[in-house]
Write a protein that holds these residues in place. Structure first.
Motif: not given
Length: 365
Positions: A38-46, A70-76, A241-251
């Motif tokens: 599967m592509s990263v775009m097809e993977l379940s985010h879980r 201790e700093y938190e990093v978020l992907f929004l 909720n479902t994050p922008p998985t492909f963008s996070i992969y590219m990041l």
């Protein structure tokens, strides 16, 4: 024999250039990611496979900045524009005020959005000087007890950038670093929060990075919609909720590339070199080219300049386009020219632009 890949001289302000090796890695893994079929775009985010991508990106960003664990990093999602509202919604409590340093169009937008939600004030502004410089520390008027002070670290439209950030004492410092994150070393510990749209230095559009200090997070109100609460996203590791998985992969791939370049210090040296090539062409032109920003406020990311007439600018931009340069038009609100030399723009592209500028001046001066 390796096929030669055509790459434009990409000076777009955003979405902007991505490293070629990152694009090739994504191409290689696009259809079948790590034997999953599967592509990263097809993977379940879980799925464990995606969560590894997600968590590695967080770990790499922390490593590159040397930030406390201790700093938190978020992907929004929603870009910096949504953060303009989320920050005051979460942290501007009733009876408090927040300060905004006005250095360009994006700080104006952040201020205007916060003004709809609570009490805000302008701690400093260089608008009357056409945003040609960053305010000096002595100009900042920070009200005691402010909920936070907000700055925009780099101003894409006007081509100015903070070289040193203000000392704010007990007032939490919040920064929109959308256009210069990862471009130079920054002491993350100075900030209560940093946020940045990815589409300049971190990856493709679609994901926004938020870095937040735990003690600041504790001040956040919970009386806002669930999806707009930072604590909800922290509790769920940005997987509420479902994050922008492909963008996070590219990041994550871009962060790995940055590490392979030698980290932020090495990238900063190259950014100095790249911007220096173009600024030298401006400074040595005898007024043929005129930079917008004052020298001590110049951006390494967005080099803004004018020519002696609009007619000459149109000719410059037309000939530059024919020569393979993309994205040199200034922002529609101010005109002129702008070269955005983000991290992934190679030195060779800046050398080519410098040479083109010198040749254009020779032929039209």
């Amino acid at each position: 024999m390796t096929k030669q890949v055509y790459r434009a001289y990409n000076f777009n302000a955003g979405p902007s250039a991505l490293p070629l090796s990152v694009l090739q890695k994504a191409q290689e893994e696009l259809v079948d990611f790590k034997g999953s079929g599967m592509s990263v775009m097809e993977l379940s985010h879980r799925s464990a496979l995606y969560e590894d991508v997600h968590n590695q990106a967080i770990a790499l960003l922390k490593e590159l900045y040397g930030m406390p664990e201790e700093y938190e990093v978020l992907f929004l999602q929603g870009g910096a524009s949504l953060q303009f509202a989320m920050v005051p919604l979460n942290f501007l409590a009733e009876g408090q005020s927040a300060g905004y340093v006005m250095t360009g169009s994006w700080s104006e937008k952040a201020y205007e959005e916060a003004n709809k939600l609570g009490q805000v004030y302008q701690a400093a502004s260089t608008k009357e000087e056409s945003y040609r410089r960053i305010p000096a520390p002595s100009e900042l008027q920070i009200q005691p007890g402010s909920a936070y002070l907000h700055v925009t670290s780099n101003n894409t439209i006007f081509g100015t950038q903070w070289s040193d950030f203000p000392e704010t004492g007990d007032v939490p410092l919040v920064a929109d670093m959308s256009s210069d994150i990862l471009s130079k070393p920054v002491d993350v510990k100075k900030f209560a929060m940093i946020y940045a749209g990815a589409q300049k230095n971190l990856g493709p559009s679609g994901v926004t990075v938020v870095i937040v200090r735990p003690d600041f997070l504790e001040r956040a109100t919970q009386n806002v919609p669930t999806m707009l609460r930072y604590d909800i996203h922290v509790k769920n590791n940005s997987l509420y909720n479902t994050p922008p998985t492909f963008s996070i992969y590219m990041l994550g791939l871009v962060l790995q590339w940055a590490k392979e370049q030698g980290g932020i210090t090495a990238i900063a040296r190259r950014n100095q070199e790249k911007a220096g090539l173009i600024y030298d062409a401006i400074d040595q032109s005898g007024g043929f080219y005129k930079g917008h920003a004052e020298k001590d406020s110049r951006s390494l990311m967005n080099i803004t300049f004018r020519l002696q007439s609009e007619e000459l600018e149109k000719k410059f931009l037309a000939e530059a386009k024919s020569a393979g340069f993309v994205g040199l038009n200034g922002h529609r609100s101010v005109g002129g020219c702008r070269a955005s030399a983000y991290n992934a723009v190679p030195v060779e592209a800046c050398q080519a632009l410098r040479d083109f500028m010198l040749e254009f001046q020779k032929n039209n001066g």
